[in-house]
Design an enzyme around this catalytic site. Structure first.
Site, short mmCIF file in Angstrom:
data_model
loop_
_atom_site.label_atom_id
_atom_site.label_comp_id
_atom_site.label_asym_id
_atom_site.label_seq_id
_atom_site.Cartn_x
_atom_site.Cartn_y
_atom_site.Cartn_z
N ASN A 132 -3.90 10.90 0.65
CA ASN A 132 -4.81 11.70 1.48
C ASN A 132 -4.39 11.66 2.95
OD1 ASN A 132 -5.51 9.13 2.25
ND2 ASN A 132 -7.70 9.33 1.79
N ALA A 192 -2.57 -2.71 -7.08
CA ALA A 192 -2.20 -3.48 -5.89
C ALA A 192 -3.42 -4.25 -5.39
CB ALA A 192 -1.70 -2.54 -4.79
N LYS A 249 -11.05 -5.72 -3.84
CA LYS A 249 -9.84 -6.06 -4.61
C LYS A 249 -10.20 -6.94 -5.81
CE LYS A 249 -6.63 -3.96 -2.23
NZ LYS A 249 -6.10 -2.70 -2.81
N GLY A 255 2.34 5.84 1.69
CA GLY A 255 2.18 4.65 2.54
C GLY A 255 3.49 3.88 2.63
N PHE A 256 3.44 2.76 3.32
CA PHE A 256 4.62 1.91 3.50
C PHE A 256 5.13 1.42 2.13
CE2 PHE A 256 5.29 -2.86 3.97
CZ PHE A 256 6.67 -2.78 4.07
N ILE A 257 4.28 0.72 1.39
CA ILE A 257 4.74 0.18 0.11
C ILE A 257 4.92 1.31 -0.90
CG2 ILE A 257 4.28 -1.46 -1.76
CD1 ILE A 257 2.69 -3.17 0.16
N TYR A 311 -13.21 -5.92 2.04
CA TYR A 311 -11.94 -5.48 1.47
C TYR A 311 -11.51 -6.38 0.31
CZ TYR A 311 -6.82 -4.87 1.36
OH TYR A 311 -5.53 -4.67 0.97
N GLY A 365 -1.33 6.95 5.13
CA GLY A 365 0.00 7.38 4.68
C GLY A 365 0.59 8.39 5.66
#
Ligand code: UDP
Length: 334
Positions: A42, A129, A166, A20-22, A162, A46
């Site tokens: 997966n 995260a 978290k 992914g980005f991060i 979401y 990403g």
């Protein structure tokens, strides 16, 4: 303070969501610090492009699969002696999770199985995260980690499923840290930006605006544009996350990761237009129905546990990001 330049040499580090980005920027940094990286993804959000430069390198392994599948995870931990884990794999993006809220539920399985297996394998520490979404619609600015503002404390403060996932993740992390001998830390990421961030309709504001400008289109601002966010550059986010991994005093904590400065979306659009040199004016379109108006972290705890904080050079970092998209968009079109 832990020394991030030395403490990761020859350590095996698992990064879930590593394409992914991060995650991919984190993989780059870990490798530059001498760690061996096992990257799981997966490829739901990403991208292979994010890590293609790492494939074939001695200290990098890519494992394609779903982190929420216990058999897949078990195999990885049997194959490699994992020292540390960054658990970054998750379904993300406001538009995506709003269109299909149940998509986030399997992420609980990943958290559950990861902790069980990591504890059995005596992993040294997990970084989880989390997200500023955990604060939901709280208006008590700046948003502080430990004063019960989180949406779970208030049923009427219900942003996204979401956010609940978290918060549950953070709670499970803390339970393992406090009672089951597995050090963990949860990081509430505020709005991260930089090279490789998704810029499609499912993407995030900095990438979306830059793509619009590069296409010769005006940035589209939702509502009046006076909503605020805290924009942190990817390199700062990555450095602080590694510091959080290595610093023992972060064990069991939840920490905001941001700059500590509110930027309005109008200001962001104007900065990007200025640096692009394009003669465009933003257009204002209908609010998102699920908009959080103001978001700003208290970074006192971050500074206390992770050091001095971040140099506030938004324009330089926006410029670097803009240049990256410019080069990469041209590359894609060529
Ligand atoms: N935003 C906008 N236009 C866009 C995309 C986003 O005005 O095309 C605004 C959005 O209303 C929000 C901020 O930019 O206030 C950040 O949005 P993003 O989806 O990047 O992240 P969020 O903080 O909402 O998760």
């Amino acid at each position: 303070m832990a020394n991030i330049e030395n403490d990761l040499k020859s350590k095996n580090v698992l990064v879930t969501g590593g394409a992914g980005f991060i995650g991919s920027n984190l993989c780059d940094k870990l490798i530059s610090l001498g760690a061996a990286v096992i990257c799981l993804d997966n490829f739901f959000t990403g991208k292979k492009d994010n890590i293609s430069h790492l494939i074939g390198q001695e200290n990098f392994v890519l494992k394609e699969g779903d982190v929420n599948q216990p058999e897949f995870l078990e195999k990885i931990f049997d194959e490699y002696n994992i020292d540390y884990v960054f658990h970054y794999a998750a379904v993300l993006g406001v538009k995506r999770v709003t269109e299909n809220p149940l998509l986030v539920l399997p992420d609980l399985d990943g958290i559950r199985h990861l902790l069980r297996i990591a504890q059995a394998k005596k992993v040294k520490k997990i970084v989880f995260a989390s997200s500023s979404e955990a604060y939901g619609f709280s208006t008590a600015l700046p948003l502080k980690e430990d004063d019960g503002q989180e949406l779970i404390a208030n049923q009427s403060n219900h942003a996204h499923l979401y956010a609940l996932i978290k918060l549950i993740g953070e709670k499970i992390m803390k339970t393992y840290n406090d009672h089951y001998g597995l050090p963990t830390v949860s990081l509430r990421f505020f709005n991260v930006f930089g090279p490789r961030q998704e810029s499609s309709a499912y993407g995030f504001v900095v990438g979306v605006f830059i793509k619009q400008i590069l296409d010769g289109q005006p940035p589209t601002i939702y509502g009046d544009g006076y909503q605020t966010r805290d924009f942190i550059y990817i390199d700062d986010n990555v450095r602080l996350a590694i510091q959080a991994l290595l610093e023992e005093k972060t064990n069991g904590e939840v920490i905001n990761i941001g700059v500590g400065r509110q930027t309005t979306i109008v200001d962001l659009a104007e900065r990007l237009l200025r640096l692009s040199g394009q003669d465009l004016r933003p257009v204002f379109i209908k609010d998102r129905s699920y908009e959080i108006k103001y978001r700003s972290p208290d970074v006192t705890k971050m500074r206390r546990l992770l050091g001095d904080g971040i140099a506030d050079n938004l324009d330089d970092n926006l410029k670097k990001t803009y240049e990256w998209y410019r080069k990469n968009m041209f590359k894609q079109k060529a």
